[in-house]
Design an enzyme around this catalytic site. Sequence first.
Site, PDB file in Angstrom:
ATOM      1  N   HIS A  41      -2.895 -11.326   7.284  1.00  0.00           N
ATOM      2  CA  HIS A  41      -3.069  -9.889   7.155  1.00  0.00           C
ATOM      3  C   HIS A  41      -3.440  -9.572   5.709  1.00  0.00           C
ATOM      4  CE1 HIS A  41      -1.650  -5.704   8.293  1.00  0.00           C
ATOM      5  NE2 HIS A  41      -2.004  -5.621   7.021  1.00  0.00           N
ATOM      6  N   LYS A  62       6.137  -5.509   6.999  1.00  0.00           N
ATOM      7  CA  LYS A  62       5.866  -6.392   5.869  1.00  0.00           C
ATOM      8  C   LYS A  62       7.148  -6.707   5.111  1.00  0.00           C
ATOM      9  CE  LYS A  62       1.408  -4.180   5.536  1.00  0.00           C
ATOM     10  NZ  LYS A  62       0.685  -3.082   4.904  1.00  0.00           N
ATOM     11  N   ARG A 108      -3.378   6.607   2.545  1.00  0.00           N
ATOM     12  CA  ARG A 108      -2.212   6.991   1.739  1.00  0.00           C
ATOM     13  C   ARG A 108      -1.955   5.899   0.704  1.00  0.00           C
ATOM     14  NH1 ARG A 108       1.385   3.116   4.028  1.00  0.00           N
ATOM     15  NH2 ARG A 108       0.996   2.887   6.245  1.00  0.00           N
TER      16      ARG A 108
END
Lengths: 751, 214, 488
Positions: C239, C270, C333
């Site tokens: 990822h 995560k 964001r």
Amino acid sequence: MIDNNIEKRIQALHERLIYLKDIFAGKHEDSASLLEERLESFQQRMNAAFVFDPYTDMAALEDLFSYVERRLDNTITPMDRVRIVRHPQRICLRDILENVYDNYTEVGGQDEYSLDPSMLIARAVITRHRGKKTYQQSVMVIGQEKGHGAEYRNGGSVKPWGNAKAMHYMLVAETEGIPIHTYVFTPGSYPIEDYPGAAQQIARNLYGMAGLRVPVIAVFSEGGSGGAEAISLADRRLMLSHGYYSVISPEGAAAIEGHIRPGQRATTKLIEHCASNLHITAQDNLEFGYIDRVIQEPPLGARPWHFEFFRLLRQEVIRATDEVIISTRSLPLLRGLALKRHGSPKADLENLYIRWALSGHSKKRLVDLRQKKFLGLSTSAISDNRPWHTKMWAACVDYVTQPWNSFKYDFYRKHQRKIKVIMEEVDNEWESLKNKLWAPLGKVLQKFEVKKPENYGEQLTTLSTWNHDTRIKRWKYLSPRYKIDQAVTCPNSAEYGCMDLWGPDLFGEFAGVCSYCGYHFPMEPEWVVQNVFDDGSVREFNAEIEARNPLNFPNFSERIAKAQEKNGTRSGCKTFEARIDDIRLVVAMLMGTFRGGSVGAAEGYKFMEAANFALKKRFPFLAYVHGTAGMRIQEGTHALIQMPRCTVAVRRYIEAGGLYVVLYDTNSFAGPVASFLGCSPYQFAVRSSNIGFAGPGVIKETTGIDIPPKYHRSTQALSRGHIQGIWDRRQIRTNLKQALRTIGGRNLYYR
Amino acid sequence: MLNITALLESIRESPYRDNVVVAPHTGRLTFASDISLGQSVTGPTGLWKEKAGTLLAILERERNPKPITALEKGEICALHSELEGQFVQAGTAIATIRHMLTREEVEHIILQQTLHLFAAPERAKYYFIPEVDKKMHASDEPSVKVHPGMELFIMSRMKREVHLNYTGPAGIIYAVYFKHNENIDAGAPLVGICTSEQLPEIQEVIARIKTEWK
Amino acid sequence: MDKKAQLKAEVDRLLSLPLTEHVVLVANRGEIAMRIMRACHALGIGFAAIYTASDEHSGHVRLARELGGDNCLYCVSSYHDANELMSVADNFHCTAVHPGYGFFAEDFRFARRVTKRDRPMIFIGPSWKIIRELGDKINTKRLARSLGVPTVPGSDRPIYEEVEAERIAKSLFEFQVEQGVTHPLVLVKASAGGGGMGIEEVYDPDQFRQVFRRVSNYALRQFKDEGVLIEQRVKDFNHLEVQIVSDRSGKHPVHFGTRNCSIQSSGRQKRIEVAPGFVPDTLEYNFDAAKLLTNIVDYSLAMATKVGYDNVGTWEWIVTRTGEPFLMEVNTRIQVENGVSGCIARLPDHKQVNLISEQIRLGLGEPLGYTQAEIATEGVGLEYRIIAEDPQNNFTPWVGRIDQFTWEPAPWLTLLTHVPQKESYEIPTEFDPNLALAIIWGKDLEEAKQRGLRFLDSLKLQGENAQGQELKANIGFLRDNTTNLLRF
């Protein structure tokens, strides 16, 4: 010792005096006290045995009573009539059964042992002679029974299942082929929602009566609103001269006019004012055309001892039944002669015999006549502002298109289907034959077929074409409230913990739906018009038809003008043609923003015309009820008559094969639901709707029962079986399309 | 064994409950014009508690005025009128309502403290097992006996039903705190058990509350 | 002037104010609220903070008092209630709102409300239209494909017809076989869905029709739209993400390199992030890793330029074992892990970069002030997320009281936490039990790993819950996973 006979007659005079005092409620006190004085003194003299010739004196006293009653009869006000019909001494249906008919058997229960003691049903017999021969004619007598104030009769206020019972026996009469005589003695229906539901059952009754294949005669004494309509969609409507027939009780009207809160009472003055302005008398209704004939009562109204009156009533119901039978005869000349003979007051109907059974053809004619009778009512109560050429053009177009449409739909479509069926069968046969012939060859060919490699990667990883991106919903119409920077609290917040919503989100993108609990805030009628139908497909018609003030109800013209200005329309019903994904349909919209969505003569006319238009065009017909508060009370019976009238229009449309769908949006109550809306087999509701007969305040007022919150919510209506489904506002278009596609179809309904 | 008499006495000393009304969120506060210290207020009324209680104040946030109403009957014993017109934080105390305990509430408090409470192990719906349920319905007087390890409840959650055994002292079921088809939070009492030696005493106390509490 | 023009003029006026005249509402809690407050303080910008009753003892409340005084703080009923934020902002005359991450960070309606209300403010984040556009997965996928940016193979629009759905599913299976995938999998998901609802895997082509109907019906019930997406289920991937930064002009976005966030919990949360995304100079890869990093950066920039992206944002990618990248989604964001990119980035003045300061500065209307060529990187950064949870037991959150939380400070370590060190702390139950972020810098991967282990060894974290059981944290999990960082 007083003579027994005299004593009885004194007692009777006492009762007449009480009655007189009651119905005038404090008025004409001098007359009352005069009679009282005379009666008292007569009685005292009798007690003291001072009377020389009691029978003569008695007769003189009775004459005085009659004289005073006759004199006062001329002063009777509309409100006095209301008190007359509600007085325990007033004649009841049981009195009529005893005195008008020759024999009867009650079939709808006995006294308090009945599904609903306020609805009385009896099989009755009338004996007639022709020469030496005697004929017995059967009728089904149906009506509200007040039982001279017996508590269990509930004042003639019929519960939903009482009306269902009435409908059941009307159908029995239809099966048996006997006429129905209904007697209206009701202040209004009992407004509860339990199955089958006050409103929905009245609607079923109206729909049923609109097509009854036997003569129906209705006699009005107290014709209170929807309860009266439930049994009075008749071929002939007679009315007792001292009765009333009104869209609402004067008390109810006063509560609305005076903005009375629950628990408070309107002033007597306001009630009297409403009673006279509502034009509720027999004479008024005869002039309007909602009553065919007035039966004259004795002074101050019929009471059980008025035997002469019962003979008159008997004559009139027989005459009315005969006339209905005669009017269905196919030979116009004979029909005319017979009607003339019957219409004469001197006709001796007892010694005349007309068979009350009808042939198949006559039955059809009977129903058609009844329907047309109602369709033609109340035309004077509106103003049709369409220019003359528009009307002429409409008539011409009808003249041309009607034969074409009936050819296209009635003949061609029917036969086209047959042709298609035959062709399909031929095709099937050919296919199977072909397969048999080619089979050996096919196997050989298959071996040579080379599979073309497909480029999967490209198809799966590159941009595909997408023509109808309908995901980002952008409403064409946003409520004006979306411009206000303000937080709004959801009414369910205590229950579901919804946070305050931002007005511009709520009334814009969210379509008025709480994003936490799904509560639907009411929106404007335009919301549906612009967001449900195809862009630019809405074409309004009959916009010029204007709501008026036919009764010249005080201060009402200004209020109508204000509503017209606020909404930018001439009436509270907007009728238009529209499309949803190319399915064409006709829509009649009742706007809750126009005087609460109340239905008056103009709205009724437009609704009826929309149904007719849908019928002519063979389009589905949608009644979109943004909101309706009931019939417009300030129009009196002009509004009330729209209940049977529009129901007839709807029935004609449905019977011609039309698909009639109703969609309720906000508050939908009373008359319209109890007639032309509630009779639809397909009624749906947007989640924001409340559906019912009377609001909680009225229920509390009339029944004394406390109504739980959310009693009328659409979910409750669905659980009670009043409606068929509940839709999310944002899904109206999809659901409507789906409903039209699945319920409507080429063979059953127009599409 | 708790001293019930002392308990009753202590309640009698302060026979009320003070409910502090706080601002549910931020906003500008305006007190209702007819509210003053010492005034009596009512909670929600009506057959379905559908009518809101006495209006205490209006809290306006983002142009949305929200009524703050009394949730219980009582008397205003503290009123922070210095907050009038102020922008207040969430949770700011606005007023205190002194609610006089009713007989049922006193009974409830005492029973909760006296009886052995059997608590719900998880948030779920609870039912008595059918045999117990039958016995519960059969008699008006508390009579259903329980003993440790006895199968007593059916716990229903996520469409699965598990039987639940009773733990605690043997006795009879004196109070039932759950309703049919209602979710009960973990830790909330399900039933109150009264041991046999406690029984006469508790019955006496209840009788006393009935006669003495006004 | 009509209302619309008035609003625009007011927003333009706000964007041209000097930084020191701004007051920013910090519309968040915990660690990110603290970073925003510090950044504002450093930039000379005023701020207002909020907290809820259960957060009374959180570090962000203390820091707010410390930096802004008692009058910059307000108790609200909920961080999720936009009305509370707006009314507090009005009370403090705020000129801008910083949403942090989570809560309202990616809520375009909130951003729209902030800028369109009668007293408008600046939303520190991309414009609401961009949030809406890139917040829609289908839209993002179609935008990517229109620019030739690789996306997960499968449909890029909702499928309604069963026949078409079956055709796509069939070709997806065959495509994967062609690509040498041994156990091909197809995902069927409600196109209107989100948050993992209405997603099913299909491993057997014969099963597809059944699954399609089920998901389709579910979607209709749940989301009022029966459309589904049919995609390849990619397994065995890393990822990666690309950090994009742009000013309000939206014309010249730059990137601050890549991050690798492959160490995750079983719930796909995560746990360790590393910048840069791969280290081709140090480690061997089966594919050209340097080229791959360049590619995903270029793709991301191309999309950002296309939409006129005007604040910070993250492009998330999955990279297969063969080095193929697919765009997953765009996060409009600031990310939790922005610190690892900041600590290895160097601007001409040679300082570390604080991406949150950059976000605020640019969000309030300042120009970028540097070009891509002026951004350099140095070393390797890694971030541990220290969380009270039980990695052995499906990462179940642990709730209780923390009594001791200490570590050995070092110049290469930045520890961000809202947990107070001087007193004990009850973990509030309504939020994620995130305790701290530790950002560690090393001159290369090896040094960063060693320093990371040193930090974990020095960490003392103790506490107990109501039952008297000992605190559970993921320290062991972090240590175990440090060894193989950035290896595929």
